[in-house]
Motif scaffolding. Sequence first.
Motif, PDB file in Angstrom:
ATOM      1  N   ALA A  23      14.831  44.051 -32.363  1.00 51.95           N
ATOM      2  CA  ALA A  23      14.565  43.530 -33.898  1.00 51.95           C
ATOM      3  C   ALA A  23      13.210  43.782 -34.103  1.00 51.95           C
ATOM      4  N   MET A  34      21.845  43.866 -40.826  1.00 48.83           N
ATOM      5  CA  MET A  34      20.972  42.960 -41.583  1.00 48.83           C
ATOM      6  C   MET A  34      21.268  42.791 -43.010  1.00 48.83           C
ATOM      7  N   VAL A  39      20.585  39.231 -44.678  1.00 50.32           N
ATOM      8  CA  VAL A  39      19.251  38.780 -44.117  1.00 50.32           C
ATOM      9  C   VAL A  39      18.111  39.909 -44.407  1.00 50.32           C
ATOM     10  N   GLN A  41      15.136  42.164 -44.237  1.00 45.39           N
ATOM     11  CA  GLN A  41      14.472  42.774 -43.028  1.00 45.39           C
ATOM     12  C   GLN A  41      13.088  42.318 -42.894  1.00 45.39           C
ATOM     13  N   LEU A  44      12.913  40.326 -39.398  1.00 46.80           N
ATOM     14  CA  LEU A  44      13.277  40.848 -38.356  1.00 46.80           C
ATOM     15  C   LEU A  44      12.088  40.692 -37.013  1.00 46.80           C
TER      16      LEU A  44
END
Length: 117
Positions: A23, A34, A39, A41, A44
Amino acid sequence: MSMLYIVLAIAFGVLNLGSGIGAMVRLPQILPLMDGANVPQSLLVFPIGVLKAAGGIGLLVGIVFPPVGVAAAAGLVLFWTCAVHTHVLADFWPKETVLTFTFLASSIALLALGLAV
């Protein structure tokens, strides 16, 4: 400390650490997952990558110092529960979701085994 705990802690400690590093370096395979789960990025590296890597390291350290392993397992249970919740909210179920449930189940097992010692 049981042999089962040691084997699971090594296996899933290394896997969580690897997943966290993946990640943090933004592996191309992770990016569509993602996006599908809505979510950003930008999350990450921190918190996602750092928390998974820290949890993996904590599981490995917990083999020598059990309270750290219990704390790491508890943190990973929370992390992976949030990951499942994110999939539920996004109604996003790619084939890779089985890994999310595998990591959650292993974290629960390690927490239970760590508390039983």
